[in-house]
Design a protein around this motif. Structure first.
Motif, PDB file in Angstrom:
ATOM      1  N   PHE A  84      -8.760 129.091  59.329  1.00  0.00           N
ATOM      2  CA  PHE A  84      -7.440 129.597  58.974  1.00  0.00           C
ATOM      3  C   PHE A  84      -6.398 129.187  60.008  1.00  0.00           C
ATOM      4  CE2 PHE A  84      -9.644 131.943  55.842  1.00  0.00           C
ATOM      5  CZ  PHE A  84      -8.713 132.356  54.918  1.00  0.00           C
ATOM      6  N   LEU A  87      -5.411 125.649  59.201  1.00  0.00           N
ATOM      7  CA  LEU A  87      -4.629 125.466  57.973  1.00  0.00           C
ATOM      8  C   LEU A  87      -3.231 126.066  58.078  1.00  0.00           C
ATOM      9  CD1 LEU A  87      -7.308 126.249  55.233  1.00  0.00           C
ATOM     10  CD2 LEU A  87      -6.185 124.053  55.593  1.00  0.00           C
ATOM     11  N   LEU A  98      -0.862 131.196  53.602  1.00  0.00           N
ATOM     12  CA  LEU A  98      -2.331 131.157  53.640  1.00  0.00           C
ATOM     13  C   LEU A  98      -2.989 131.681  52.375  1.00  0.00           C
ATOM     14  CD1 LEU A  98      -3.296 132.135  57.299  1.00  0.00           C
ATOM     15  CD2 LEU A  98      -3.380 129.904  56.204  1.00  0.00           C
ATOM     16  N   THR A 101      -5.194 129.324  50.542  1.00  0.00           N
ATOM     17  CA  THR A 101      -6.537 128.961  51.021  1.00  0.00           C
ATOM     18  C   THR A 101      -7.623 129.469  50.071  1.00  0.00           C
ATOM     19  OG1 THR A 101      -6.581 130.947  52.413  1.00  0.00           O
ATOM     20  CG2 THR A 101      -5.867 128.889  53.455  1.00  0.00           C
ATOM     21  N   GLY A 105     -10.094 126.740  49.036  1.00  0.00           N
ATOM     22  CA  GLY A 105     -11.480 127.006  49.417  1.00  0.00           C
ATOM     23  C   GLY A 105     -12.414 127.005  48.223  1.00  0.00           C
ATOM     24  N   ALA A 127     -12.430 134.487  53.242  1.00  0.00           N
ATOM     25  CA  ALA A 127     -10.982 134.601  53.098  1.00  0.00           C
ATOM     26  C   ALA A 127     -10.456 136.033  53.165  1.00  0.00           C
ATOM     27  CB  ALA A 127     -10.543 133.950  51.789  1.00  0.00           C
TER      28      ALA A 127
END
Length: 436
Positions: A84, A87, A98, A101, A105, A127
């Motif tokens: 994280f 990213l 985020l 993600t 993902g 996550a």
């Protein structure tokens, strides 16, 4: 009592038991028992035993606990936090930041696992804690995870695709190639909704991090390299035919442990906690799968899916009318059956209708798989909903409401591939050298 009336009665019993708080796996098994004991001449006890044994001894499902353990390792060490951190500077200017993600993902991991349950469980483990810690909206996170978990069966390789290819006597490679563009389309629609939602609710999105230079972003992204190399390695050995999905899952576990150990974040305590957590989640999923397998046998013995398919055949619909009815039929079947069972129990009747209507069987395979994705987030037997319910303690019906906007995105994707079938067929046609 007709078969469709029997199906309605069994569905009512299922809803009643789920509403009463009975365990999901127990509900599925009990409904299956009632259906076999009162509406067939078979022996429910024998079939119950065989269903649970076949599920527990399935070699294909051996990958499931391994991929879940891989997610536990990422979750309990610093690897998820590093991912994280790597990213976040690249997504800081994208509305939703985020939150994307979860989509990325699931898309990346879906290309490795081939299972919606494994994808949903693994990415949720990684996550959800990070997004919660950083202050992101939990409802949006759960909704996106529930829907994006279905990418595990749409982005190749996929066990469901292999089953359909065998049932339809079509090319597995063409089907695999056909899944990529619809998969990217769905990822784009999901991220598009997250952007729209974030622009409408700016107060529910954590503030952007401090501006960083390009080289600072590159430096922070260095933490992505180990996990990125692991994913590339797993995909490569799978595509190259060096390893099966189960063997890839084992390599994923070994690679995760090695990366965590090299980063000095692996301890005996989090190793043991990860193993116990993976065992608990895997047993939960396997128990539900066993109950679903028993209910599937009940459906097969009663002949309800075949009756429904033959009813559609009797309507003599136009091509697009047929597709519209099949959407409804498969969504209804998805409330009680898993995806593979839906394909196996209806293909003998439905596939000749599809060919007669002039539809490409490869296109129809992706069409069915996208409907199965929707079934994964549709109560009462939305499997991704059950996975997240058992991982978070939030009721599956509440998670289903969180997933509604993404449900709409999936319906839009089905409309798009129906109106523009080249989204599905162009890549396999180009790659395989088929003339248009």
């Amino acid at each position: 009592m007709g078969l469709l009336e029997i199906g309605g009665l069994l569905l009512f019993i299922m809803l009643l038991m789920l509403g009463g708080g009975v365990w999901i796996a127990m509900t599925l098994a009990i409904v299956g028992w009632v259906g076999q004991a009162y509406f067939t001449n078979t022996q429910p006890g024998l079939n119950l035993f065989s269903s649970f044994w076949e599920t527990a001894s399935s070699w294909e499902l051996a990958a499931l606990p391994l991929f879940i353990w891989m997610g536990e390792i990422l979750y309990r060490t610093k690897l998820s936090e590093q991912m994280f951190d790597g990213l976040s500077p690249w997504l800081s200017k994208v509305p939703g930041r985020l939150m994307h993600t979860t989509i990325l993902g699931c898309g990346i991991f879906g290309s490795v696992s081939g299972s919606s349950a494994a994808t949903c469980a693994t990415i949720a483990k990684v996550a959800l804690p990070e997004l919660d810690r950083r202050g992101y909206d939990k409802s949006l996170a759960l909704g996106s995870l529930s829907a994006a978990g279905g990418l595990g069966i749409l982005i190749p390789p996929s066990i469901t695709m292999v089953v359909y290819a065998v049932a339809a006597d079509t090319s597995v490679i063409r089907l695999f190639l056909a899944g990529f563009l619809p998969g990217f389309l769905l990822m784009g629609l999901f991220s598009g909704y997250i952007i729209w939602w974030s622009l409408r609710h700016p107060d529910k999105v954590p503030p952007a991090e401090l501006p960083t230079t390009f080289w600072q972003k590159i430096h922070r992204s260095g933490s992505l390299i180990p996990c990125g190399l692991l994913i590339v390695f797993i995909v490569w050995v799978l595509v190259a035919g060096i390893a099966t999905a189960t063997e890839c899952a084992a390599w994923g576990v070994v690679g995760s442990l090695a990366i965590a150990a090299a980063g000095r974040s692996l301890t005996w305590q989090n190793f043991w906690q990860g193993l116990v957590g993976a065992t608990r989640v895997s047993c939960m999923i396997m128990f539900i799968l066993a109950g679903a397998a028993f209910l599937t046998k009940t459906m097969a013995f009663t002949g309800i899916p075949r009756e429904l398919a033959e009813y559609v055949q009797s309507l003599n619909l136009s091509p697009y009318g047929l597709i519209a009815v099949l959407v409804v039929v498969y969504l209804i079947l998805g409330t009680a059956l898993d995806g593979i069972s839906m394909i196996m129990l209806t293909s003998a009747v439905i596939l000749p209708l599809i060919e007669k209507a002039g539809f490409d069987l490869v296109w129809f395979g992706i069409f069915i798989i996208m409907l199965i994705e929707i079934a994964e987030i549709t109560p009462p037997v939305g499997f991704n909903l059950f996975v997240l319910q058992n991982m978070t303690g939030i009721d599956s019906n509440r998670i289903a409401r969180m997933t509604l906007p993404f449900f709409g995105c999936m319906v839009l994707a089905i409309v798009l591939i129906t109106v523009f079938p080249d989204i599905v067929t162009s890549l396999p046609n180009w790659f395989m050298g088929v003339e248009r």
